[in-house]
Motif scaffolding. Structure first.
Motif, PDB file in Angstrom:
ATOM      1  N   ALA A  54       0.857  -1.184   0.000  1.00  0.00           N
ATOM      2  CA  ALA A  54       0.000   0.000   0.000  1.00  0.00           C
ATOM      3  C   ALA A  54       0.892   1.234   0.000  1.00  0.00           C
ATOM      4  O   ALA A  54       1.735   1.400   0.875  1.00  0.00           O
ATOM      5  N   ALA A  55       0.688   2.086  -1.007  1.00  0.00           N
ATOM      6  CA  ALA A  55       1.468   3.314  -1.127  1.00  0.00           C
ATOM      7  C   ALA A  55       0.548   4.505  -0.914  1.00  0.00           C
ATOM      8  O   ALA A  55      -0.525   4.584  -1.516  1.00  0.00           O
ATOM      9  N   VAL A  56       0.980   5.415  -0.061  1.00  0.00           N
ATOM     10  CA  VAL A  56       0.279   6.680   0.143  1.00  0.00           C
ATOM     11  C   VAL A  56       1.200   7.762  -0.384  1.00  0.00           C
ATOM     12  O   VAL A  56       2.313   7.953   0.116  1.00  0.00           O
ATOM     13  N   VAL A  57       0.728   8.470  -1.417  1.00  0.00           N
ATOM     14  CA  VAL A  57       1.546   9.444  -2.125  1.00  0.00           C
ATOM     15  C   VAL A  57       0.998  10.835  -1.843  1.00  0.00           C
ATOM     16  O   VAL A  57      -0.199  11.076  -1.956  1.00  0.00           O
ATOM     17  N   ARG A  58       1.888  11.752  -1.490  1.00  0.00           N
ATOM     18  CA  ARG A  58       1.502  13.149  -1.244  1.00  0.00           C
ATOM     19  C   ARG A  58       1.973  14.006  -2.413  1.00  0.00           C
ATOM     20  O   ARG A  58       3.087  13.827  -2.900  1.00  0.00           O
ATOM     21  N   THR A  59       1.100  14.922  -2.797  1.00  0.00           N
ATOM     22  CA  THR A  59       1.425  15.803  -3.904  1.00  0.00           C
ATOM     23  C   THR A  59       0.866  17.201  -3.635  1.00  0.00           C
ATOM     24  O   THR A  59      -0.087  17.348  -2.862  1.00  0.00           O
ATOM     25  N   ASP A  60       1.468  18.199  -4.280  1.00  0.00           N
ATOM     26  CA  ASP A  60       0.974  19.572  -4.175  1.00  0.00           C
ATOM     27  C   ASP A  60      -0.014  19.900  -5.294  1.00  0.00           C
ATOM     28  O   ASP A  60      -0.584  20.984  -5.318  1.00  0.00           O
ATOM     29  N   ARG A  61      -0.195  19.002  -6.215  1.00  0.00           N
ATOM     30  CA  ARG A  61      -1.118  19.227  -7.320  1.00  0.00           C
ATOM     31  C   ARG A  61      -2.552  19.284  -6.806  1.00  0.00           C
ATOM     32  O   ARG A  61      -2.934  18.568  -5.891  1.00  0.00           O
ATOM     33  N   THR A  62      -3.327  20.138  -7.432  1.00  0.00           N
ATOM     34  CA  THR A  62      -4.748  20.167  -7.093  1.00  0.00           C
ATOM     35  C   THR A  62      -5.513  19.185  -7.961  1.00  0.00           C
ATOM     36  O   THR A  62      -6.552  18.679  -7.564  1.00  0.00           O
ATOM     37  N   THR A  63      -4.986  18.892  -9.141  1.00  0.00           N
ATOM     38  CA  THR A  63      -5.576  17.895 -10.028  1.00  0.00           C
ATOM     39  C   THR A  63      -4.652  16.686 -10.059  1.00  0.00           C
ATOM     40  O   THR A  63      -3.499  16.794 -10.454  1.00  0.00           O
ATOM     41  N   THR A  64      -5.176  15.564  -9.638  1.00  0.00           N
ATOM     42  CA  THR A  64      -4.331  14.366  -9.525  1.00  0.00           C
ATOM     43  C   THR A  64      -4.667  13.324 -10.568  1.00  0.00           C
ATOM     44  O   THR A  64      -4.372  12.149 -10.389  1.00  0.00           O
ATOM     45  N   ASP A  65      -5.267  13.753 -11.674  1.00  0.00           N
ATOM     46  CA  ASP A  65      -5.643  12.801 -12.729  1.00  0.00           C
ATOM     47  C   ASP A  65      -4.409  12.106 -13.273  1.00  0.00           C
ATOM     48  O   ASP A  65      -3.452  12.742 -13.703  1.00  0.00           O
ATOM     49  N   GLY A  66      -4.418  10.792 -13.251  1.00  0.00           N
ATOM     50  CA  GLY A  66      -3.343  10.003 -13.821  1.00  0.00           C
ATOM     51  C   GLY A  66      -2.143   9.788 -12.913  1.00  0.00           C
ATOM     52  O   GLY A  66      -1.250   9.005 -13.243  1.00  0.00           O
ATOM     53  N   LEU A  67      -2.096  10.480 -11.781  1.00  0.00           N
ATOM     54  CA  LEU A  67      -0.935  10.340 -10.897  1.00  0.00           C
ATOM     55  C   LEU A  67      -0.890   8.944 -10.262  1.00  0.00           C
ATOM     56  O   LEU A  67       0.171   8.332 -10.174  1.00  0.00           O
ATOM     57  N   ALA A  68      -2.032   8.430  -9.858  1.00  0.00           N
ATOM     58  CA  ALA A  68      -2.068   7.091  -9.247  1.00  0.00           C
ATOM     59  C   ALA A  68      -1.627   6.036 -10.249  1.00  0.00           C
ATOM     60  O   ALA A  68      -0.883   5.108  -9.903  1.00  0.00           O
ATOM     61  N   ASP A  69      -2.053   6.189 -11.511  1.00  0.00           N
ATOM     62  CA  ASP A  69      -1.637   5.235 -12.538  1.00  0.00           C
ATOM     63  C   ASP A  69      -0.143   5.315 -12.799  1.00  0.00           C
ATOM     64  O   ASP A  69       0.523   4.292 -12.994  1.00  0.00           O
TER      65      ASP A  69
END
Length: 178
Positions: free
Chosen positions: A131-146
């Motif tokens: 299980a990976a929990v990823v933090r990002t500063d992006r407001t749009t996270t489309d495609g980041l999980a993929d």
């Protein structure tokens, strides 16, 4: 190759209790040999035991506690713990190989952190799941999980664990200001 953790905590506790009991018995024996008054006299111990009944609270609590401690120690010795080494697949040779759980997690965390837009990643390893929990500063996270899942899949192909884990990716994005 599935190395299991050592059961050092139950062994240390058992050894400490036995050491205290042996030290007490040795002290009483030495005091008796030297003719001094021992910490615990045989007469006092025998009188206390002879006056105690099985239905009293003290023997019941002591017996129950001893049974529970014995059962816990028995289960700790019989049940397998979490493997400390993750076995790796190797079809070309007959060598057993493995990676420590710490380095395995660190390598996968680095692969997840290397994806563009990822600030930080934390991973937890289960028996059959990563299980990976990823933090990002992006407001749009489309495609980041993929993208993170593809990066982790590539790294798992390089590592080649014996049992390929299921990947679970969760994105935590910064909230946009209204």
């Amino acid at each position: 190759m599935k190395r299991r953790p050592r059961r050092s905590a139950p062994a240390v506790l058992t050894a400490a209790v036995l050491l205290v009991v042996c030290a007490l018995v040795a002290t009483v024996a030495i005091q008796t040999i030297l003719g001094e008054t021992p910490l615990i006299t045989y007469r006092a111990a025998a009188d206390a035991l002879h006056s105690t009944r099985w239905a009293d609270l003290v023997p019941l609590v002591a017996g129950g506690t001893a049974a529970v401690v014995g059962l816990v120690l028995l289960l700790a010795s019989v049940l397998p713990g979490r493997p400390t080494v993750v076995p790796l697949r190797d079809e070309e040779t007959t060598f057993d190989s493995g990676a420590s759980r710490r380095s395995y997690r660190s390598t996968l965390r680095t692969a997840a952190s290397d994806v563009d837009g990822v600030n930080a990643a934390t991973l937890s390893l289960g028996r059959r799941k990563v299980a990976a929990v990823v933090r990002t500063d992006r407001t749009t996270t489309d495609g980041l999980a993929d993208a993170v899942r593809v990066s982790l899949d590539q790294r798992l192909d390089q590592i080649a664990p014996e049992a390929r884990p299921e990947l679970k990716v969760k994105i935590k994005a910064a909230r946009s200001d209204p």
